[in-house]
Motif scaffolding. Structure first.
Motif, PDB file in Angstrom:
ATOM      1  N   GLU A 298       0.829  -1.211   0.000  1.00 28.06           N
ATOM      2  CA  GLU A 298       0.000   0.000   0.000  1.00 28.06           C
ATOM      3  C   GLU A 298       0.862   1.259   0.000  1.00 28.06           C
ATOM      4  O   GLU A 298       0.551   2.237  -0.700  1.00 28.06           O
ATOM      5  CB  GLU A 298      -0.933  -0.022   1.210  1.00 28.06           C
ATOM      6  N   LEU A 299       1.953   1.243   0.752  1.00 26.96           N
ATOM      7  CA  LEU A 299       2.833   2.417   0.785  1.00 26.96           C
ATOM      8  C   LEU A 299       3.583   2.597  -0.528  1.00 26.96           C
ATOM      9  O   LEU A 299       3.761   3.727  -0.998  1.00 26.96           O
ATOM     10  CB  LEU A 299       3.816   2.294   1.953  1.00 26.96           C
ATOM     11  N   VAL A 300       4.017   1.500  -1.121  1.00 29.35           N
ATOM     12  CA  VAL A 300       4.708   1.578  -2.413  1.00 29.35           C
ATOM     13  C   VAL A 300       3.770   2.132  -3.483  1.00 29.35           C
ATOM     14  O   VAL A 300       4.159   2.975  -4.305  1.00 29.35           O
ATOM     15  CB  VAL A 300       5.250   0.191  -2.817  1.00 29.35           C
ATOM     16  N   ILE A 301       2.528   1.692  -3.477  1.00 32.18           N
ATOM     17  CA  ILE A 301       1.545   2.202  -4.440  1.00 32.18           C
ATOM     18  C   ILE A 301       1.334   3.702  -4.226  1.00 32.18           C
ATOM     19  O   ILE A 301       1.272   4.477  -5.195  1.00 32.18           O
ATOM     20  CB  ILE A 301       0.222   1.419  -4.307  1.00 32.18           C
ATOM     21  N   ALA A 302       1.249   4.117  -2.966  1.00 31.75           N
ATOM     22  CA  ALA A 302       1.103   5.553  -2.672  1.00 31.75           C
ATOM     23  C   ALA A 302       2.328   6.332  -3.156  1.00 31.75           C
ATOM     24  O   ALA A 302       2.205   7.467  -3.631  1.00 31.75           O
ATOM     25  CB  ALA A 302       0.904   5.756  -1.174  1.00 31.75           C
ATOM     26  N   TYR A 303       3.492   5.735  -3.082  1.00 33.21           N
ATOM     27  CA  TYR A 303       4.730   6.374  -3.556  1.00 33.21           C
ATOM     28  C   TYR A 303       4.707   6.532  -5.079  1.00 33.21           C
ATOM     29  O   TYR A 303       5.036   7.590  -5.615  1.00 33.21           O
ATOM     30  CB  TYR A 303       5.919   5.531  -3.115  1.00 33.21           C
ATOM     31  N   PHE A 304       4.283   5.494  -5.773  1.00 34.05           N
ATOM     32  CA  PHE A 304       4.212   5.570  -7.231  1.00 34.05           C
ATOM     33  C   PHE A 304       3.119   6.531  -7.695  1.00 34.05           C
ATOM     34  O   PHE A 304       3.206   7.119  -8.772  1.00 34.05           O
ATOM     35  CB  PHE A 304       3.994   4.180  -7.835  1.00 34.05           C
ATOM     36  N   ASN A 305       2.084   6.699  -6.869  1.00 41.54           N
ATOM     37  CA  ASN A 305       0.999   7.634  -7.197  1.00 41.54           C
ATOM     38  C   ASN A 305       1.296   9.059  -6.743  1.00 41.54           C
ATOM     39  O   ASN A 305       0.429   9.934  -6.833  1.00 41.54           O
ATOM     40  CB  ASN A 305      -0.310   7.167  -6.557  1.00 41.54           C
ATOM     41  N   LYS A 306       2.509   9.293  -6.228  1.00 39.84           N
ATOM     42  CA  LYS A 306       2.965  10.612  -5.760  1.00 39.84           C
ATOM     43  C   LYS A 306       2.254  11.098  -4.500  1.00 39.84           C
ATOM     44  O   LYS A 306       2.355  12.268  -4.140  1.00 39.84           O
ATOM     45  CB  LYS A 306       2.799  11.669  -6.871  1.00 39.84           C
ATOM     46  N   GLU A 307       1.508  10.189  -3.833  1.00 46.81           N
ATOM     47  CA  GLU A 307       0.893  10.564  -2.561  1.00 46.81           C
ATOM     48  C   GLU A 307       1.961  10.616  -1.469  1.00 46.81           C
ATOM     49  O   GLU A 307       1.842  11.378  -0.505  1.00 46.81           O
ATOM     50  CB  GLU A 307      -0.199   9.560  -2.195  1.00 46.81           C
ATOM     51  N   LYS A 309       5.819  11.597  -1.261  1.00 41.96           N
ATOM     52  CA  LYS A 309       6.621  12.417  -2.175  1.00 41.96           C
ATOM     53  C   LYS A 309       8.056  11.938  -2.360  1.00 41.96           C
ATOM     54  O   LYS A 309       8.621  12.078  -3.446  1.00 41.96           O
ATOM     55  CB  LYS A 309       6.634  13.875  -1.687  1.00 41.96           C
ATOM     56  N   THR A 310       8.655  11.405  -1.296  1.00 42.60           N
ATOM     57  CA  THR A 310      10.081  11.098  -1.377  1.00 42.60           C
ATOM     58  C   THR A 310      10.368   9.688  -0.855  1.00 42.60           C
ATOM     59  O   THR A 310       9.564   9.093  -0.122  1.00 42.60           O
ATOM     60  CB  THR A 310      10.912  12.082  -0.533  1.00 42.60           C
ATOM     61  N   ARG A 311      11.531   9.177  -1.226  1.00 41.07           N
ATOM     62  CA  ARG A 311      11.950   7.862  -0.754  1.00 41.07           C
ATOM     63  C   ARG A 311      12.075   7.835   0.775  1.00 41.07           C
ATOM     64  O   ARG A 311      11.665   6.882   1.425  1.00 41.07           O
ATOM     65  CB  ARG A 311      13.284   7.464  -1.396  1.00 41.07           C
ATOM     66  N   ILE A 312      12.649   8.886   1.341  1.00 43.87           N
ATOM     67  CA  ILE A 312      12.837   8.910   2.786  1.00 43.87           C
ATOM     68  C   ILE A 312      11.499   8.919   3.513  1.00 43.87           C
ATOM     69  O   ILE A 312      11.341   8.301   4.568  1.00 43.87           O
ATOM     70  CB  ILE A 312      13.730  10.114   3.216  1.00 43.87           C
ATOM     71  N   GLU A 313      10.507   9.603   2.946  1.00 43.08           N
ATOM     72  CA  GLU A 313       9.166   9.586   3.542  1.00 43.08           C
ATOM     73  C   GLU A 313       8.577   8.183   3.478  1.00 43.08           C
ATOM     74  O   GLU A 313       7.967   7.704   4.440  1.00 43.08           O
ATOM     75  CB  GLU A 313       8.241  10.571   2.809  1.00 43.08           C
ATOM     76  N   LEU A 314       8.767   7.511   2.352  1.00 49.16           N
ATOM     77  CA  LEU A 314       8.300   6.132   2.202  1.00 49.16           C
ATOM     78  C   LEU A 314       8.947   5.230   3.245  1.00 49.16           C
ATOM     79  O   LEU A 314       8.264   4.448   3.920  1.00 49.16           O
ATOM     80  CB  LEU A 314       8.635   5.628   0.792  1.00 49.16           C
ATOM     81  N   GLU A 315      10.253   5.336   3.382  1.00 44.50           N
ATOM     82  CA  GLU A 315      10.982   4.490   4.327  1.00 44.50           C
ATOM     83  C   GLU A 315      10.545   4.750   5.765  1.00 44.50           C
ATOM     84  O   GLU A 315      10.344   3.806   6.546  1.00 44.50           O
ATOM     85  CB  GLU A 315      12.485   4.713   4.168  1.00 44.50           C
ATOM     86  N   ASN A 316      10.390   6.022   6.106  1.00 39.66           N
ATOM     87  CA  ASN A 316       9.975   6.369   7.471  1.00 39.66           C
ATOM     88  C   ASN A 316       8.569   5.874   7.780  1.00 39.66           C
ATOM     89  O   ASN A 316       8.288   5.370   8.876  1.00 39.66           O
ATOM     90  CB  ASN A 316      10.058   7.870   7.688  1.00 39.66           C
ATOM     91  N   LYS A 317       7.677   6.040   6.808  1.00 36.02           N
ATOM     92  CA  LYS A 317       6.298   5.587   7.012  1.00 36.02           C
ATOM     93  C   LYS A 317       6.236   4.068   7.168  1.00 36.02           C
ATOM     94  O   LYS A 317       5.485   3.539   7.998  1.00 36.02           O
ATOM     95  CB  LYS A 317       5.401   6.033   5.850  1.00 36.02           C
ATOM     96  N   TYR A 318       7.040   3.355   6.382  1.00 35.13           N
ATOM     97  CA  TYR A 318       7.011   1.898   6.482  1.00 35.13           C
ATOM     98  C   TYR A 318       7.568   1.429   7.832  1.00 35.13           C
ATOM     99  O   TYR A 318       6.971   0.578   8.495  1.00 35.13           O
ATOM    100  CB  TYR A 318       7.787   1.241   5.336  1.00 35.13           C
ATOM    101  N   GLN A 319       8.700   2.006   8.255  1.00 32.68           N
ATOM    102  CA  GLN A 319       9.266   1.633   9.547  1.00 32.68           C
ATOM    103  C   GLN A 319       8.275   1.918  10.674  1.00 32.68           C
ATOM    104  O   GLN A 319       8.101   1.107  11.590  1.00 32.68           O
ATOM    105  CB  GLN A 319      10.571   2.393   9.798  1.00 32.68           C
ATOM    106  N   GLU A 320       7.604   3.060  10.581  1.00 31.20           N
ATOM    107  CA  GLU A 320       6.625   3.434  11.603  1.00 31.20           C
ATOM    108  C   GLU A 320       5.455   2.453  11.641  1.00 31.20           C
ATOM    109  O   GLU A 320       5.021   2.010  12.708  1.00 31.20           O
ATOM    110  CB  GLU A 320       6.107   4.852  11.315  1.00 31.20           C
ATOM    111  N   LYS A 321       4.950   2.079  10.463  1.00 33.97           N
ATOM    112  CA  LYS A 321       3.816   1.147  10.411  1.00 33.97           C
ATOM    113  C   LYS A 321       4.222  -0.251  10.856  1.00 33.97           C
ATOM    114  O   LYS A 321       3.446  -0.956  11.505  1.00 33.97           O
ATOM    115  CB  LYS A 321       3.210   1.121   9.002  1.00 33.97           C
TER     116      LYS A 321
END
Length: 376
Positions: A298-307, A309-321
């Motif tokens: 779900e997070l990767v899909i949000a990343y590809f959809n530009k929801e 914005k950045t790789r670091i945001e993706l990584e932080n959100k995944y670690q948090e979840k």
């Protein structure tokens, strides 16, 4: 050189589930798996019902595999003191041999590319990954998901912190024929370890136990260890003596580590056992692997959809979840393991539970999640 939007390293339960989810949403996925399908794996082979809504959303008809439906638990201490209870959510008994092969075929039908090769190197540079394999294949991808299991040579190449500590754990698993209730999972302690017993498809009994290597190495082989240690629990003695081994020999895996891991390392998003391993006594490892695949997808899909914005945001959100969903369960599992492997403490705990039976369901709930909700 091959290009893919996502590369998943490892085609086990978590990796295949993530591949199915991402390809369902139209993302190009390559899965690299060194082993053939189908293949038996050391595993308790019990899936908590909490992930059933998600599996249905993925168009996976697990009922077609004829699993057993389990809603009862019996637990015993090493000396045989026994307690029984209903499982709050219940679950399915299904072998990894059948389940992983089913997921593999589904991933292929969804359009995933699956390479039977072994990863030798992973380089992250200029916002992209370059992966080389033992067959000389070079692949590029925007994102890499790590699903390479409990312990892998890739962990060593990435210099992951947990690999620097020796792990004392050894696991043994085999299928048997014999009499055992379809709706029951047994968890039985013995000196230095514990054993899970439950039915899977085709009327097979899966017996899988975890023990300290220090206990096991005193004996010449698995048969001696089972006869002289495991069967000291009278319930296990009865199960083994009324069952016939269906494998040529039991499967084993060593150096199993339960120390904390990071869910993101070297910009790789880790899922399943690669991100963190819960003690098998909790009965939640397979469900956690599947759930982690949902979270990362779900997070990767949000990343590809530009929801995102950045790789670091993706990584932080995944670690948090990952932390919010699984850290507490893993800690409780670690604590329970320490208690249950101590004969005096396990007897005290069982005595308390016998006086207050509702506590056992409460303990079980602490290592499990609520049924997964599907938003889209």
């Amino acid at each position: 050189m091959n290009n893919s939007e996502i590369i998943i390293i490892g085609g086990g339960l978590a990796g295949l589930t993530a591949g199915i989810h991402l390809s369902k949403k139209g993302i190009s996925v390559t899965i690299i798996e060194k082993n053939e399908f189908p293949k038996h794996k050391v595993c308790g082979e019990y899936i908590s019902n909490e992930v059933l809504p998600y599996l249905e959303w993925l168009d996976l008809k697990i009922s077609d595999l004829k699993p057993t439906y389990i809603d009862k638990l019996e637990f015993s201490t090493a000396n045989g003191t026994l307690i029984k209870t209903e499982l709050p959510l219940g679950g399915l008994g299904i072998s990894r041999y059948e389940l992983d092969f089913y997921l593999y075929k589904k991933a292929l039908s969804n359009g995933c590319k699956i390479l039977k090769e072994e990863v030798e190197n992973i380089v992250f540079e200029n916002e992209k990954f370059t992966i080389s394999t033992s067959e000389g294949t070079i692949l590029n991808a925007k994102l890499v998901i790590g699903a390479f299991g409990k312990r892998s040579n890739i962990d060593l190449r990435l210099n992951r912190k947990f690999t620097q500590q020796k792990s004392p754990w050894l696991a043994v698993k085999a299928h048997y024929s014999g009499e055992f209730p379809n709706d029951l999972v047994g968890l039985h302690n013995f000196e230095g370890g514990y054993c899970g017993v439950s039915k899977v498809e085709n009327n097979r009994i899966n017996i899988c136990y975890l023990t300290k290597y220090s206990s096991f190495k005193e004996y010449k082989n698995i048969a001696d260890f089972q006869n002289l240690v495991v069967k000291q629990n009278p319930h296990l003695q009865k199960i083994f003596e009324n069952s016939k081994l269906l494998f040529e020999k039991p499967l084993t895996i060593s150096q199993i580590s339960f120390v904390p891991k990071q869910a993101v390392e070297n910009h790789i998003l880790m899922i399943g056992d690669t991100a963190g391993l819960i003690h098998p006594l909790s009965g939640n490892g397979m469900a956690m692997a599947i759930h982690s695949a949902k979270i990362v997808s779900e997070l990767v899909i949000a990343y590809f959809n530009k929801e995102i914005k950045t790789r670091i945001e993706l990584e932080n959100k995944y670690q948090e979840k990952w932390n919010s969903n699984f850290n507490w369960r893993i800690k409780i599992g670690r604590l329970l393991s320490k208690i249950l492997l101590n004969p005096k403490l396990s007897e005290k705990l069982l005595h308390i539970v016998l006086l207050f039976p509702f506590l056992l369901n409460s303990i079980i709930k602490k290592t499990h999640g609520k049924p997964i909700t599907i938003e889209n």
